[in-house]
Each structure stands twice: as C-alpha cells, then as structure tokens.
Motif scaffolding. Structure first.
Motif, PDB file in Angstrom:
ATOM      1  N   THR A  88       5.781 -49.556  26.357  1.00  0.00           N
ATOM      2  CA  THR A  88       7.009 -49.971  27.029  1.00  0.00           C
ATOM      3  C   THR A  88       8.206 -49.820  26.098  1.00  0.00           C
ATOM      4  O   THR A  88       9.266 -49.305  26.489  1.00  0.00           O
ATOM      5  N   ALA A  89       8.046 -50.242  24.851  1.00  0.00           N
ATOM      6  CA  ALA A  89       9.137 -50.143  23.882  1.00  0.00           C
ATOM      7  C   ALA A  89       9.471 -48.684  23.575  1.00  0.00           C
ATOM      8  O   ALA A  89      10.648 -48.328  23.409  1.00  0.00           O
ATOM      9  N   MET A  90       8.453 -47.820  23.489  1.00  0.00           N
ATOM     10  CA  MET A  90       8.690 -46.401  23.225  1.00  0.00           C
ATOM     11  C   MET A  90       9.489 -45.756  24.356  1.00  0.00           C
ATOM     12  O   MET A  90      10.430 -44.987  24.118  1.00  0.00           O
ATOM     13  N   ILE A  91       9.121 -46.060  25.589  1.00  0.00           N
ATOM     14  CA  ILE A  91       9.826 -45.502  26.743  1.00  0.00           C
ATOM     15  C   ILE A  91      11.264 -46.012  26.772  1.00  0.00           C
ATOM     16  O   ILE A  91      12.214 -45.247  27.004  1.00  0.00           O
ATOM     17  N   ALA A  92      11.445 -47.297  26.510  1.00  0.00           N
ATOM     18  CA  ALA A  92      12.790 -47.883  26.517  1.00  0.00           C
ATOM     19  C   ALA A  92      13.670 -47.251  25.446  1.00  0.00           C
ATOM     20  O   ALA A  92      14.847 -46.936  25.697  1.00  0.00           O
ATOM     21  N   GLU A  93      13.115 -47.043  24.264  1.00  0.00           N
ATOM     22  CA  GLU A  93      13.896 -46.454  23.176  1.00  0.00           C
ATOM     23  C   GLU A  93      14.325 -45.030  23.518  1.00  0.00           C
ATOM     24  O   GLU A  93      15.486 -44.656  23.301  1.00  0.00           O
ATOM     25  N   ARG A  94      13.418 -44.222  24.063  1.00  0.00           N
ATOM     26  CA  ARG A  94      13.778 -42.840  24.389  1.00  0.00           C
ATOM     27  C   ARG A  94      14.906 -42.784  25.397  1.00  0.00           C
ATOM     28  O   ARG A  94      15.802 -41.934  25.295  1.00  0.00           O
ATOM     29  N   HIS A  95      14.887 -43.674  26.386  1.00  0.00           N
ATOM     30  CA  HIS A  95      15.858 -43.591  27.479  1.00  0.00           C
ATOM     31  C   HIS A  95      17.024 -44.557  27.326  1.00  0.00           C
ATOM     32  O   HIS A  95      17.831 -44.700  28.251  1.00  0.00           O
ATOM     33  N   ASN A  96      17.098 -45.214  26.171  1.00  0.00           N
ATOM     34  CA  ASN A  96      18.234 -46.080  25.847  1.00  0.00           C
ATOM     35  C   ASN A  96      18.418 -47.185  26.882  1.00  0.00           C
ATOM     36  O   ASN A  96      19.521 -47.444  27.372  1.00  0.00           O
ATOM     37  N   VAL A  97      17.315 -47.844  27.210  1.00  0.00           N
ATOM     38  CA  VAL A  97      17.349 -49.023  28.061  1.00  0.00           C
ATOM     39  C   VAL A  97      16.587 -50.128  27.340  1.00  0.00           C
ATOM     40  O   VAL A  97      15.948 -49.897  26.308  1.00  0.00           O
TER      41      VAL A  97
ATOM     42  N   VAL B 214      11.715 -51.551  31.879  1.00  0.00           N
ATOM     43  CA  VAL B 214      10.607 -50.600  32.007  1.00  0.00           C
ATOM     44  C   VAL B 214       9.389 -51.311  32.566  1.00  0.00           C
ATOM     45  O   VAL B 214       9.011 -52.392  32.090  1.00  0.00           O
ATOM     46  N   VAL B 215       8.771 -50.710  33.563  1.00  0.00           N
ATOM     47  CA  VAL B 215       7.527 -51.227  34.142  1.00  0.00           C
ATOM     48  C   VAL B 215       6.462 -50.150  33.994  1.00  0.00           C
ATOM     49  O   VAL B 215       6.648 -49.019  34.449  1.00  0.00           O
ATOM     50  N   VAL B 216       5.359 -50.480  33.342  1.00  0.00           N
ATOM     51  CA  VAL B 216       4.236 -49.551  33.178  1.00  0.00           C
ATOM     52  C   VAL B 216       3.114 -49.991  34.111  1.00  0.00           C
ATOM     53  O   VAL B 216       2.811 -51.183  34.215  1.00  0.00           O
TER      54      VAL B 216
ATOM     55  N   MET C 149      17.773 -38.862  37.055  1.00  0.00           N
ATOM     56  CA  MET C 149      18.758 -39.865  37.466  1.00  0.00           C
ATOM     57  C   MET C 149      18.708 -41.112  36.574  1.00  0.00           C
ATOM     58  O   MET C 149      19.341 -42.132  36.880  1.00  0.00           O
ATOM     59  N   ILE C 150      17.997 -41.038  35.456  1.00  0.00           N
ATOM     60  CA  ILE C 150      17.862 -42.220  34.600  1.00  0.00           C
ATOM     61  C   ILE C 150      19.210 -42.682  34.069  1.00  0.00           C
ATOM     62  O   ILE C 150      19.447 -43.887  33.884  1.00  0.00           O
ATOM     63  N   ASP C 151      20.143 -41.755  33.834  1.00  0.00           N
ATOM     64  CA  ASP C 151      21.445 -42.157  33.325  1.00  0.00           C
ATOM     65  C   ASP C 151      22.180 -43.072  34.306  1.00  0.00           C
ATOM     66  O   ASP C 151      22.981 -43.921  33.898  1.00  0.00           O
TER      67      ASP C 151
ATOM     68  N   ALA D  69       8.202 -47.021  35.573  1.00  0.00           N
ATOM     69  CA  ALA D  69       9.481 -47.042  36.263  1.00  0.00           C
ATOM     70  C   ALA D  69      10.546 -47.524  35.304  1.00  0.00           C
ATOM     71  O   ALA D  69      10.281 -48.339  34.412  1.00  0.00           O
ATOM     72  N   ILE D  70      11.761 -47.003  35.495  1.00  0.00           N
ATOM     73  CA  ILE D  70      12.931 -47.446  34.743  1.00  0.00           C
ATOM     74  C   ILE D  70      13.981 -47.881  35.761  1.00  0.00           C
ATOM     75  O   ILE D  70      14.343 -47.125  36.671  1.00  0.00           O
ATOM     76  N   THR D  71      14.469 -49.109  35.606  1.00  0.00           N
ATOM     77  CA  THR D  71      15.395 -49.663  36.594  1.00  0.00           C
ATOM     78  C   THR D  71      16.135 -50.840  35.968  1.00  0.00           C
ATOM     79  O   THR D  71      16.106 -51.023  34.739  1.00  0.00           O
ATOM     80  N   SER D  72      16.793 -51.639  36.764  1.00  0.00           N
ATOM     81  CA  SER D  72      17.441 -52.845  36.250  1.00  0.00           C
ATOM     82  C   SER D  72      16.390 -53.888  35.911  1.00  0.00           C
ATOM     83  O   SER D  72      15.252 -53.833  36.385  1.00  0.00           O
ATOM     84  N   GLU D  73      16.785 -54.875  35.113  1.00  0.00           N
ATOM     85  CA  GLU D  73      15.849 -55.942  34.770  1.00  0.00           C
ATOM     86  C   GLU D  73      15.406 -56.697  36.019  1.00  0.00           C
ATOM     87  O   GLU D  73      14.225 -57.045  36.162  1.00  0.00           O
ATOM     88  N   ALA D  74      16.343 -56.945  36.930  1.00  0.00           N
ATOM     89  CA  ALA D  74      15.994 -57.689  38.152  1.00  0.00           C
ATOM     90  C   ALA D  74      15.010 -56.899  39.000  1.00  0.00           C
ATOM     91  O   ALA D  74      14.020 -57.452  39.512  1.00  0.00           O
TER      92      ALA D  74
END
Length: 376
Positions: free
Chosen positions: A84-93, A98-100, A218-220, A248-253
């Motif tokens: 999860t941390a690796m995915i978040a770091e790559r995509h700057n979120v 991030v949900v795995v 559309m991640i940006d 998935a990458i989305t808002s925290e909510a």
C-alpha cells in the motif's frame, strides 16, 4: 515479426539481479507430460481466450514467493501495508487513499455494492461488467448505454444520464472486450461533467499496455480532489492473474467505504510478496510489454491477411470483426486454440488474447484458412 525482437525476447534474462531466465521458460505448465496440469492451459492448448500474460510472474516475483512461502502460516497484514505504501508513494497520494484487494475484481465488486445501495450504476452496454452483474444479483440497479456505431464508449450519451438516482458511473479504459482507448482529454472532460452528480469509477486494468500509460491515466484527477476511483491490477502486465492482487486509488473517504465492503482479510501472502518484489521491476515490465505488443502486431497482420478487420487495440487482446464469432471459436478449438466466442448479441466480433508468441503463431497460421473454409 522481427528476428531481432524475437531473439531478444526468447533469450533475454528478466532477472532484475536474480540471474538470467529465458522468457520462454516463464509460462511453463505446472503439470507433467503424463497428466493435465491443474493450472494454466491444457496440454497442447494455445490459450488465447482469457487476457492472461504467460510471461509472468517476473523472476523477482517468483523468488519472493519461494522465499516467503514458509511464512504462509502468518497473516500478511504487514506486507499489505508495505505494498500500500509503495503504491501511494509512486502515485503521490497518502496510503489511506489506496485500497488493495484480491485482484481488482474484489475491489470492483465492493464498489458495486457500496455505491449500488445508494443509487444506480451507469455504464456502457458492452464492457467488463462481471462486477456490475455481481451487484445486480444483490439488488443493485444498472443503467446501460449503447456504444456508438464504431464501438466506442458514448461519453456524451452517458453524461446525459448522470442525474439524480445515479450513484456511480463506471468506465473501463481501455475497454474490454473492444480494446479501444478513450482519449485522455475526452475522459477528463467527461469526468468534469459527471462527478458533480456521481462518483466516477475508471477501471484501468490495461493502462500499462497503452501507448502513453501516464497520460492516459486519471489518477492525477484523484490528487486534485475529484470524486473519482481508479482501479488497477497485477493480473495483466505483471502476469499475476492467478495470484489475485489489485488496487484502487481514490479519496480517503471513498477508500474507507470500499474497505468496509471487502470480503477478504489481510491479503494473500504469496500474491503480496510477488507484487512487492515486481512492482518496480522495470526490466521485466519492459520485456513483458514488448512480448504483448509483438503478439498484438502478429494478430493484426493475420487479420489483414485473412481479409478481416479489427478494432484498434491498446490492450493484450484484439476484437476482430467476423461473420460468426461462435463458429470461429469452435473451429479454432478443434485445433487446440482457445479464443472467445460471441459476447451476448455482439456475435460479429471475436476476441483473441496475446498469449505465448508460439501460441499466437498457431492462431495466425490457422485464421486465414478457417476464414476461407467457414465463409468463402
């Protein structure tokens, strides 16, 4: 096919520091010559029906699976946190965005339920709708919009229906089974139109195989705060379909809402270990992509030689226009070549995936002859 590329793919090591391993060895069957394997293609079968990548998992992933198998008695939560941390770091979120899950399928099913209880899911009438169908079996309502005459997703028609009562708009880009990519600017404009009314879900399972993966994502828009969910998978370019890892990458909510509907707990240790090891394995990813693109070019060449046409694909499969998809599937099956038949009423299109290059070659050799025999 160019000899130089074929030789490169066949002989190059995909080791990323783990020693050379030929690409041709990576998709080997689990079974022996004496019995049908429990996994993968049957003996002698050219498996081109399931959008798998038989050149994975990467050697780095295989090594990680071997090294961590002895830890299979433990829950995999720390590995889940690391990926999860690796995915978040790559995509700057943030990691909270991030949900795995057990493949992107689990996440898409969770989204179908979570949003489907609040309103309808608005989607094209032809796309990878397995997860929407799952929601429908649980009482979710969907609104389906026909494709355009050229088989493109009709964004204006979908946007016109994104009104009260619609909770989620779902798009697959590139689309499956058509293989067609929605241009990035058109999808961004569409997102601006629909997100004030509903959450937009973009399934980017094949993004890494497009001509410009970063530009086409559309991640940006997630980073700018749009009400948008982007789903990705390790099943395609990473060749890990059977190891079941997606995210998935989305808002925290939105991420919290998705997690509340997941059905698995803690993650699959083997899949997580493989994903962690190969996530940044650029040499493998480059050669995996090259093999897919070569297979796709081989299919398109054969389609043209057979006097057929195909939709423009940005994926690891091609949607070929034929008189009868089921008839072609049966004729190919008689030769040990597995492709897809008709998708519901779309009986005039046949989907073929880019499997091992030698298996693609069996398809390309058979196609002109079978077209002549079936429809001359």
């Amino acid at each position: 096919m160019t000899t130089s590329r074929r030789s490169f793919l066949a002989g190059a090591g995909l080791a990323s520091g783990l020693g050379a391993m030929p690409l041709s060895a990576l998709g080997a069957s689990v079974g022996t010559a004496a019995a049908e394997p429990d996994f993968g293609p049957k003996i002698g079968e050219a498996l081109l029906s399931r959008n798998e990548n038989p050149y994975g998992p990467a050697p780095s992933a295989l090594r990680a699976i071997s090294d961590t198998a002895k830890m299979g008695c433990y829950y995999a939560d720390r590995g889940l946190m690391r990926l999860t941390a690796m995915i978040a770091e790559r995509h700057n979120v943030s990691p909270e965005q991030v949900v795995v899950g057990a493949g992107s399928t689990e996440i898409l099913c969770a989204i179908s339920l979570a949003w489907g209880h609040d309103g309808a899911i608005l989607c094209p009438d032809l796309f990878w709708d397995t997860t929407v169908l799952y929601g429908e079996r649980q009482g979710v309502t969907s609104i389906r919009v026909p494709l355009t005459a050229d088989m493109s997703v009709d964004l204006p028609a979908i946007a016109s229906k994104a009104a009260d009562g619609v909770a989620l708009v779902q798009i697959c880009n590139p689309n499956n089974p058509t293989g067609m990519l929605i241009p990035a600017e058109a999808l961004r404009s569409f997102a601006a139109q629909v997100t004030p009314q509903a959450t937009l879900l973009v399934d980017e399972a094949y993004n890494e195989l497009t001509d410009r993966p970063e530009d086409n994502s559309m991640i940006d828009l997630v980073r700018t705060g749009a009400d948008l969910i982007v789903c990705r998978t390790f099943s395609k370019i990473y060749g890990m379909a059977g190891l079941r890892v997606g995210y998935a990458i989305t808002s925290e909510a939105n991420a919290d809402r998705i997690r509340s509907h997941l059905m698995s707990f803690g993650g699959n240790l083997a899949g997580l270990a493989a994903a962690i090891a190969s996530y940044d394995d650029t040499p493998f990813l480059d050669q995996s992509r090259a093999a897919v693109l070569e297979g796709r070019a081989m299919i398109n060449d054969a389609v043209a030689k057979a006097g057929l046409t195909a939709l423009p694909s940005q994926t690891n499969f091609v949607f070929v226009a034929v008189p009868d998809a089921d008839a072609l599937r049966e004729a190919m099956a008689a030769r040990g070549i597995a492709i897809r038949g008709a998708y519901g009423p779309w009986k005039g299109f046949s989907r073929v995936s880019t499997g091992k290059l030698e298996d693609v070659a069996r398809y390309t050799a058979a196609l002109p002859e079978l077209v002549q025999r079936l429809w001359a």
